[in-house]
Design a protein around this motif. Structure first.
Motif, PDB file in Angstrom:
ATOM      1  N   GLU A 139       1.874  14.550 -12.992  1.00  0.00           N
ATOM      2  CA  GLU A 139       0.730  15.120 -13.705  1.00  0.00           C
ATOM      3  C   GLU A 139       0.576  16.591 -13.366  1.00  0.00           C
ATOM      4  O   GLU A 139       0.267  17.424 -14.244  1.00  0.00           O
ATOM      5  CB  GLU A 139      -0.530  14.339 -13.288  1.00  0.00           C
ATOM      6  N   TYR A 140       0.823  16.912 -12.075  1.00  0.00           N
ATOM      7  CA  TYR A 140       0.734  18.309 -11.683  1.00  0.00           C
ATOM      8  C   TYR A 140       1.807  19.153 -12.384  1.00  0.00           C
ATOM      9  O   TYR A 140       1.526  20.251 -12.884  1.00  0.00           O
ATOM     10  CB  TYR A 140       0.873  18.403 -10.160  1.00  0.00           C
ATOM     11  N   GLN A 141       3.038  18.633 -12.430  1.00  0.00           N
ATOM     12  CA  GLN A 141       4.114  19.348 -13.104  1.00  0.00           C
ATOM     13  C   GLN A 141       3.824  19.499 -14.594  1.00  0.00           C
ATOM     14  O   GLN A 141       4.083  20.551 -15.192  1.00  0.00           O
ATOM     15  CB  GLN A 141       5.428  18.609 -12.885  1.00  0.00           C
ATOM     16  N   ARG A 142       3.257  18.425 -15.179  1.00  0.00           N
ATOM     17  CA  ARG A 142       2.926  18.488 -16.613  1.00  0.00           C
ATOM     18  C   ARG A 142       1.882  19.559 -16.857  1.00  0.00           C
ATOM     19  O   ARG A 142       1.993  20.372 -17.798  1.00  0.00           O
ATOM     20  CB  ARG A 142       2.427  17.129 -17.087  1.00  0.00           C
ATOM     21  N   GLU A 179       0.823  -1.204   0.000  1.00  0.00           N
ATOM     22  CA  GLU A 179       0.000   0.000   0.000  1.00  0.00           C
ATOM     23  C   GLU A 179       0.859   1.257   0.000  1.00  0.00           C
ATOM     24  O   GLU A 179       0.522   2.240  -0.683  1.00  0.00           O
ATOM     25  CB  GLU A 179      -0.922  -0.010   1.223  1.00  0.00           C
ATOM     26  N   ARG A 180       1.970   1.213   0.801  1.00  0.00           N
ATOM     27  CA  ARG A 180       2.864   2.387   0.819  1.00  0.00           C
ATOM     28  C   ARG A 180       3.487   2.618  -0.558  1.00  0.00           C
ATOM     29  O   ARG A 180       3.575   3.767  -1.024  1.00  0.00           O
ATOM     30  CB  ARG A 180       3.947   2.186   1.877  1.00  0.00           C
ATOM     31  N   GLU A 181       3.910   1.517  -1.193  1.00  0.00           N
ATOM     32  CA  GLU A 181       4.506   1.651  -2.533  1.00  0.00           C
ATOM     33  C   GLU A 181       3.469   2.164  -3.531  1.00  0.00           C
ATOM     34  O   GLU A 181       3.784   3.038  -4.361  1.00  0.00           O
ATOM     35  CB  GLU A 181       5.052   0.295  -2.990  1.00  0.00           C
ATOM     36  N   GLU A 182       2.263   1.617  -3.430  1.00  0.00           N
ATOM     37  CA  GLU A 182       1.213   2.091  -4.335  1.00  0.00           C
ATOM     38  C   GLU A 182       0.904   3.548  -4.075  1.00  0.00           C
ATOM     39  O   GLU A 182       0.683   4.321  -5.029  1.00  0.00           O
ATOM     40  CB  GLU A 182      -0.048   1.234  -4.144  1.00  0.00           C
ATOM     41  N   GLN A 194       1.446   9.123  -5.604  1.00  0.00           N
ATOM     42  CA  GLN A 194       1.913  10.483  -5.341  1.00  0.00           C
ATOM     43  C   GLN A 194       2.864  10.957  -6.438  1.00  0.00           C
ATOM     44  O   GLN A 194       2.789  12.113  -6.880  1.00  0.00           O
ATOM     45  CB  GLN A 194       2.605  10.538  -3.968  1.00  0.00           C
ATOM     46  N   ARG A 195       3.757  10.040  -6.868  1.00  0.00           N
ATOM     47  CA  ARG A 195       4.713  10.405  -7.936  1.00  0.00           C
ATOM     48  C   ARG A 195       3.969  10.753  -9.218  1.00  0.00           C
ATOM     49  O   ARG A 195       4.271  11.775  -9.864  1.00  0.00           O
ATOM     50  CB  ARG A 195       5.668   9.254  -8.179  1.00  0.00           C
TER      51      ARG A 195
END
Length: 356
Positions: free
Chosen positions: A287-290, A273-276, A281-282
């Protein structure tokens, strides 16, 4: 006095005569073999204007009382009557016998023997024997024996009338009781009954001792058996405790193993779950940066387009201004007062250029 075996009808005889005790109660009888009269009881009735006392006595074969105790109670009542000889006159005894009994058994013979000892030869003439439990009615006299059908009040009253017609008498036991030491042991009937009572008491004491020894033996055997059962129960309990302890340890070990597997499984699930979540988040950041980059590029394009439009507007305004100046110059050459107009146009054009 009424005498006879248990169940011979003494209490019923009293009820036929309307006898009541000091509390106003009739005698009770269940009609069976168990006696309802457990101690001598005096009942009061009336006959031809006279007060009659009826002493109802338990049978000597009674299943609830010892014969000696019964005799002592009867003698005590007769002694009280003897002491009140001026007020109470003894007229006789009614002995009742159940006619349905084909044999005159030992208990009846014992009762008659004690009755003869209490009455003595002189008072036996005042003894009436009544036979009860007849299936038909009627009165029949044979010497001193009277047939007493069940519920026949006339026969009961005729017996009482017969006794009252006879001269009062004192029973032998009453006469003997008036002589010191005034005890049952000193009477004829007492000398007969008491030794038998003592022998019976000794026999009962011996039986009780034997029963006590037997009870102690049985109690000892029972205690030994209980001790043996307690040892076996304790052994079974310890075995059960050991088995329960082993089962608990196995169950605890199994639960610990299961809990460890569940913790490991939860850790793996949490890690996944943490990795997901980190991947999510990444991606969201990318997407936010794009989108930020797209917005910046769109903004730059819009600014460039705005500058281009402004430049075109300025150029167009310059062209219009130049054209206006040119026309104004031409008109100035033609008309001398036009300098004022030229200045106004120049001012307007300058303001227009300033706005742009």
């Amino acid at each position: 006095m009424l005498a006879g075996k248990t169940g011979s009808g003494k209490s019923s005889f009293v009820r036929m005569l309307g006898g009541l005790d000091v509390n106003g109660n009739e005698p009770v009888s269940d009609g069976g073999l168990e006696s309802c009269t457990t101690k001598p009881t005096t009942y009061v009735t009336r006959y031809n204007g006279r007060t009659v006392l009826l002493l109802d006595t338990p049978g000597f074969d009674d299943s609830a009382l010892d014969n000696l105790a019964i005799l002592t109670d009867i003698v005590s009542n007769l002694y009280i009557w003897a002491l009140q000889d001026k007020e109470i006159h003894t007229h006789g005894v009614v002995f009742l016998h159940d006619i349905s009994e084909t044999r005159f058994g030992g208990s009846q013979q014992k009762t008659l023997q004690l009755l003869k000892s209490m009455c003595g030869p002189e008072a036996m003439g005042n003894v009436i024997i009544g036979t009860t439990m007849w299936s038909d009615n009627g009165t029949k006299r044979q010497a001193q024996t009277i047939r007493v059908p069940d519920g026949d009040e006339d026969v009961a009253k005729s017996i009482i009338g017969d006794l009252l017609a006879r001269p009062p008498t004192k029973l032998l036991v009453q006469t003997e009781l008036l002589i010191p030491p005034h005890t049952c042991e000193a009477t004829t009937v007492g000398r007969i009954a008491i030794p038998e009572g003592k022998r019976e008491a000794e026999r009962l004491a011996k039986e009780m001792e034997e029963q006590k020894l037997e009870a102690e033996r049985l109690a000892k055997e029972k205690e030994e058996q209980r001790e043996k059962e307690r040892v076996e129960d304790r052994k079974r309990y310890e075995e059960e405790q050991e088995r329960s302890r082993k089962e608990m340890e196995d169950r605890l070990e199994e639960e610990q193993k299961k809990n460890a597997e569940e913790r490991e499984k939860r850790e793996e699930e949490h890690q996944r779950e943490r990795e997901e979540y980190a991947e999510k988040q990444r991606k969201e950041r990318e997407e936010y940066q794009r989108k930020q980059e797209e917005d910046r590029e769109r903004y730059e394009r819009e600014r460039a387009e705005d500058r281009r439009r402004q430049d075109e507007a300025i150029a167009a305004a310059n062209r219009r201004a130049e054209e206006a100046i040119r026309r104004a110059q031409e008109e100035l050459d033609d008309d001398g007062w036009c300098p004022i107009i030229f200045r106004l146009v120049t001012m307007i054009v300058g303001k227009a250029l300033g706005v742009l």
